[in-house]
Design a protein around this motif. Structure first.
Motif, PDB file in Angstrom:
ATOM      1  N   LEU A  14       2.893   4.571   4.876  1.00  0.00           N
ATOM      2  CA  LEU A  14       3.217   3.385   4.087  1.00  0.00           C
ATOM      3  C   LEU A  14       2.583   3.484   2.703  1.00  0.00           C
ATOM      4  O   LEU A  14       3.210   3.148   1.692  1.00  0.00           O
ATOM      5  CB  LEU A  14       2.742   2.116   4.786  1.00  0.00           C
ATOM      6  CG  LEU A  14       3.397   1.757   6.116  1.00  0.00           C
ATOM      7  CD1 LEU A  14       2.746   0.498   6.696  1.00  0.00           C
ATOM      8  CD2 LEU A  14       4.887   1.576   5.978  1.00  0.00           C
ATOM      9  N   GLY A  15       1.361   3.961   2.668  1.00  0.00           N
ATOM     10  CA  GLY A  15       0.644   4.102   1.398  1.00  0.00           C
ATOM     11  C   GLY A  15       1.308   5.093   0.460  1.00  0.00           C
ATOM     12  O   GLY A  15       1.380   4.854  -0.759  1.00  0.00           O
ATOM     13  N   ALA A  48       4.430   3.460  -0.835  1.00  0.00           N
ATOM     14  CA  ALA A  48       4.036   2.404  -1.771  1.00  0.00           C
ATOM     15  C   ALA A  48       3.648   2.989  -3.121  1.00  0.00           C
ATOM     16  O   ALA A  48       4.063   2.475  -4.173  1.00  0.00           O
ATOM     17  CB  ALA A  48       2.879   1.591  -1.192  1.00  0.00           C
ATOM     18  N   ARG A  65       1.845  -1.793   0.147  1.00  0.00           N
ATOM     19  CA  ARG A  65       2.129  -1.290   1.496  1.00  0.00           C
ATOM     20  C   ARG A  65       2.858  -2.348   2.317  1.00  0.00           C
ATOM     21  O   ARG A  65       3.733  -2.037   3.104  1.00  0.00           O
ATOM     22  CB  ARG A  65       0.823  -0.899   2.203  1.00  0.00           C
ATOM     23  CG  ARG A  65       0.188   0.349   1.671  1.00  0.00           C
ATOM     24  CD  ARG A  65      -1.217   0.559   2.231  1.00  0.00           C
ATOM     25  NE  ARG A  65      -1.353   0.105   3.598  1.00  0.00           N
ATOM     26  CZ  ARG A  65      -1.679   0.871   4.630  1.00  0.00           C
ATOM     27  NH1 ARG A  65      -1.921   2.138   4.444  1.00  0.00           N
ATOM     28  NH2 ARG A  65      -1.800   0.367   5.825  1.00  0.00           N
ATOM     29  N   TYR A  94       6.354  -2.024   4.295  1.00  0.00           N
ATOM     30  CA  TYR A  94       6.481  -2.414   5.696  1.00  0.00           C
ATOM     31  C   TYR A  94       7.639  -3.393   5.881  1.00  0.00           C
ATOM     32  O   TYR A  94       8.445  -3.248   6.806  1.00  0.00           O
ATOM     33  CB  TYR A  94       5.169  -3.034   6.187  1.00  0.00           C
ATOM     34  CG  TYR A  94       5.266  -3.592   7.581  1.00  0.00           C
ATOM     35  CD1 TYR A  94       5.194  -2.758   8.695  1.00  0.00           C
ATOM     36  CD2 TYR A  94       5.457  -4.957   7.780  1.00  0.00           C
ATOM     37  CE1 TYR A  94       5.297  -3.273   9.973  1.00  0.00           C
ATOM     38  CE2 TYR A  94       5.574  -5.481   9.057  1.00  0.00           C
ATOM     39  CZ  TYR A  94       5.486  -4.641  10.144  1.00  0.00           C
ATOM     40  OH  TYR A  94       5.609  -5.148  11.416  1.00  0.00           O
TER      41      TYR A  94
END
Length: 116
Positions: free
Chosen positions: A42-43, A46, A53, A57
């Motif tokens: 996710l990071g 992002a 993040r 999501y």
């Protein structure tokens, strides 16, 4: 994502994506590919898209729900799975037949597999 449940979810999303991916927005397609196929975190997603993040999501969650909605309405992945199971069963039954019957029936199975 961790564990067996994560693998099942990844497989499910990838199967649904194969059927319904072109119906998603470009952003939904990109995020799903990054996360489920390219194994980005996710990071990482992002950072690439300069969003939080949590936003990544939410995009993934929404895209997954859209795929599930399409499947609930159209049922293509479930139908494909049932057809594959039927063809597998047919192949197993053909294997038990006399040799002279197997070749033409195996050709028919090949045609069925190619029809997908």
């Amino acid at each position: 994502m961790h564990g067996e449940n994560a693998l099942e979810k990844t497989n499910r999303i990838n199967v649904l994506f194969d059927f319904y991916g072109p119906l998603l927005t470009d952003k939904q397609q990109t995020f799903l590919k990054c996360y489920f196929q390219d194994d980005y975190t996710l990071g990482e997603i992002a950072a690439d898209f300069q969003i939080s993040r949590q936003a990544v999501y939410e995009h993934l969650k929404r895209a997954g729900q859209v795929l599930e909605d399409y499947e609930a309405k159209l049922g293509l992945a479930d139908r494909h799975s049932r057809l594959q199971a039927g063809i597998d069963l047919l192949e197993a039954q053909i294997a038990g037949l006399p040799a002279e019957w197997r070749e033409p029936l195996s050709g028919t199975v090949a045609v069925l597999r190619g029809a997908e």
